[in-house]
Scaffold this motif. Structure first.
Motif, PDB file in Angstrom:
ATOM      1  N   SER A  29       0.839  -1.190   0.000  1.00  0.00           N
ATOM      2  CA  SER A  29       0.000   0.000   0.000  1.00  0.00           C
ATOM      3  C   SER A  29       0.878   1.244   0.000  1.00  0.00           C
ATOM      4  O   SER A  29       1.968   1.244   0.578  1.00  0.00           O
ATOM      5  CB  SER A  29      -0.922   0.020   1.220  1.00  0.00           C
ATOM      6  N   ASN A  62      -9.885  -1.084  -0.544  1.00  0.00           N
ATOM      7  CA  ASN A  62      -9.949  -2.517  -0.295  1.00  0.00           C
ATOM      8  C   ASN A  62     -11.241  -3.101  -0.852  1.00  0.00           C
ATOM      9  O   ASN A  62     -12.321  -2.540  -0.659  1.00  0.00           O
ATOM     10  CB  ASN A  62      -9.852  -2.780   1.216  1.00  0.00           C
ATOM     11  N   GLU A  84      -3.783   0.539  -3.149  1.00  0.00           N
ATOM     12  CA  GLU A  84      -3.205  -0.799  -3.183  1.00  0.00           C
ATOM     13  C   GLU A  84      -2.473  -1.015  -4.510  1.00  0.00           C
ATOM     14  O   GLU A  84      -2.983  -0.653  -5.572  1.00  0.00           O
ATOM     15  CB  GLU A  84      -4.295  -1.865  -3.029  1.00  0.00           C
TER      16      GLU A  84
END
Length: 498
Positions: A404, A440, A414
């Protein structure tokens, strides 16, 4: 003697009790029909889950074998079990809202044994505890373990190759020897062996063992044994390729070795079970259950009525959610004018299904070519976060590492580092769900479900940017890639409809 036994069976299993049990099954089917249908589709299509077709018939058969320990004429409904039933119904609603079939299947095949437990009561449900919860093997779950099993298989097989001093070089899931290159692909993860071994192990433990310690020990063996065995299989294939200069252990040989090896694994597993199981003289038969008094008709009506009310409420709730997921109007497409359209790169291609709109292009940044792909799933048009969607084709790329980075306003972006036999690429991505940027996939999915259940969902999208690199300049390219992500972040997000 036979007439007496038949009469006793009739006394234990009244007509009212049988009808009540069938009614509960019908209520389950009517409420969770979508979960059942989607699960059956997976059972039929995916070889890994073909065994699920036999789970419910096997459960019914095992319950039938226990008929002398049951008494449908003397039920003692446990109304506390309705609490996990309600929880199961809530999980189904979450799965339906987010298009998460796994949640739907978990809820579907937990609600059925829980509702039977509710009707029969604790004493009788305990007699058929394994057959009831063996139904959980109907849940087509396990493919989520494929990446983990791939890593474990690669780790163990490399360790074994080092033991026999075979020269190797590993990059991600690629294992190279002087004679050629091997990829520990999804088919090499051994997921089919693993699931089948666990199911067979549980069945064997139930049918042949009575000691709880023996049963648990054997199930643990059934979990660990196929993982080690599959690593030995991969090791054997690579070693065979090394010793035969790649004349064998490639192509169709994989399938032959796989099925033969799987058969040997099951034989060895059963052999271990024979060593662990009790001797015949140590096995004690279960005593027959003799009901002291029969349940009144009002008891059946009350139990079935309460469960029917619960399933009707759940059914109505699910129909409301379905209405929110349907597309009432034609949604807007991505704003393609933000960046000029160019031919999509052939070096890196994501794979998405059932999307409403997709935009692919490339642009230059500091003399580096950046590939951009954006997918858009508005309300009622497909599912963004799905196992069927891939950010790279796994036949051509494998994940080497992920990390990250801090983007604009400390937003976490990410980045995956993917490799193949010739190249290494950096792949950065983020999600856009109802105007909120998320990094995410699990967070994005949960937020999407939250908005659906509030009736406020508009659409979900995914931004993917990729850049080719070389190991010699990887650290420099990582800094350049982060700079590009930070500078282009706001511009790219303008592609999504408001």
């Amino acid at each position: 003697m036979n007439d007496g036994n038949t009469k006793a069976v009739k006394e234990r299993h009244s007509f009212t009790g049988i009808v009540s049990l069938l009614l509960i099954v019908l209520l389950w089917l009517a409420t969770f029909w979508q979960g059942v249908v989607t699960a059956v589709d997976i059972w039929l299509i995916t070889d890994t889950f073909n065994h699920c077709l036999f789970v419910i018939p096997a459960s019914i058969y095992f319950i039938y074998l226990k008929r002398e320990q049951l008494a449908l004429s003397a039920i003692e409904p446990n109304y506390w079990v309705l609490i996990p039933c309600i929880g199961s119904g809530g999980i189904y609603a979450v799965g339906l809202s987010g298009g998460v079939q796994l949640f739907m299947h978990i809820a579907t095949f937990t609600f059925l044994p829980l509702s039977v437990w509710f009707l029969l009561g604790n004493t009788q449900a305990k007699k058929i505890l394994f057959p009831l919860f063996f139904i959980l093997f109907c849940i087509p779950i396990g493919e989520e373990l494929i990446p983990v099993l791939q890593e474990v298989t690669a780790d163990l097989s490399v360790m074994m190759l080092q033991w026999v001093q075979v020269p190797i070089y590993r990059s991600g899931l690629y294992i190279e020897i002087p004679e050629g290159r091997f990829l520990v692909a999804e088919a090499c993860s051994g997921i089919s062996f693993f699931i089948a071994s666990v199911v067979i192990g549980c069945l064997y433990a139930y049918m042949n063992m009575q000691s709880r310690i023996r049963r648990i020990s054997f199930v643990i063996i059934a979990i660990i044994f196929p993982i080690i065995a599959n690593a030995i299989r991969v090791f054997g294939i690579i070693l065979t390729g090394h010793l035969t200069n790649m004349e064998h252990a490639v192509g169709a040989d994989h399938l032959i070795y796989g099925w033969v090896f799987f058969s040997l694994v099951i034989i060895c597993l059963i052999g271990l079970g024979e060593l662990i199981r009790e001797k015949s003289s140590d096995i004690v038969a279960d005593p027959k259950f003799v009901p002291t008094e029969q349940t009144l008709l009002t008891g059946y009506v009350k139990a079935c009525g309460v469960l029917a009310l619960l399933t009707i409420v759940l059914f109505i709730w699910y129909q409301v959610i379905q209405g929110q997921l349907s597309a009432s109007t034609t949604p807007r497409k991505l704003n393609a004018s933000i960046l000029p359209a160019k031919p999509a790169s052939k070096a890196w291609q994501p794979e998405f299904v059932d999307y409403y709109d997709q935009y692919q292009t490339n642009f230059s940044y500091e003399s580096k070519k950046i590939d951009l792909s954006v997918v858009w799933y508005p309300k009622g048009h497909g599912e963004l976060v799905s196992y069927a969607n891939r950010m790279y084709l796994e036949d051509f790329w494998t994940l080497e590492s992920s990390y990250s980075v801090n983007g604009p306003n400390d937003f976490k972006i990410e980045i995956n580092q993917i490799v193949n036999s010739r190249n290494v690429r950096l792949l950065g991505y983020w999600y856009m769900v109802d105007g909120k940027v998320l990094s995410n996939k699990n967070t994005a999915k949960l937020y999407e479900i939250y908005k659906v259940m509030l009736g406020q969902h508009k659409g979900s999208g995914l931004v993917m940017l990729s850049m080719e690199s070389e190991y010699s300049a990887l650290e420099k390219d990582k800094r350049l890639f982060l700079e590009m992500l930070t500078n282009e972040f706001s511009t790219i997000n303008q592609m999504f409809p408001e």
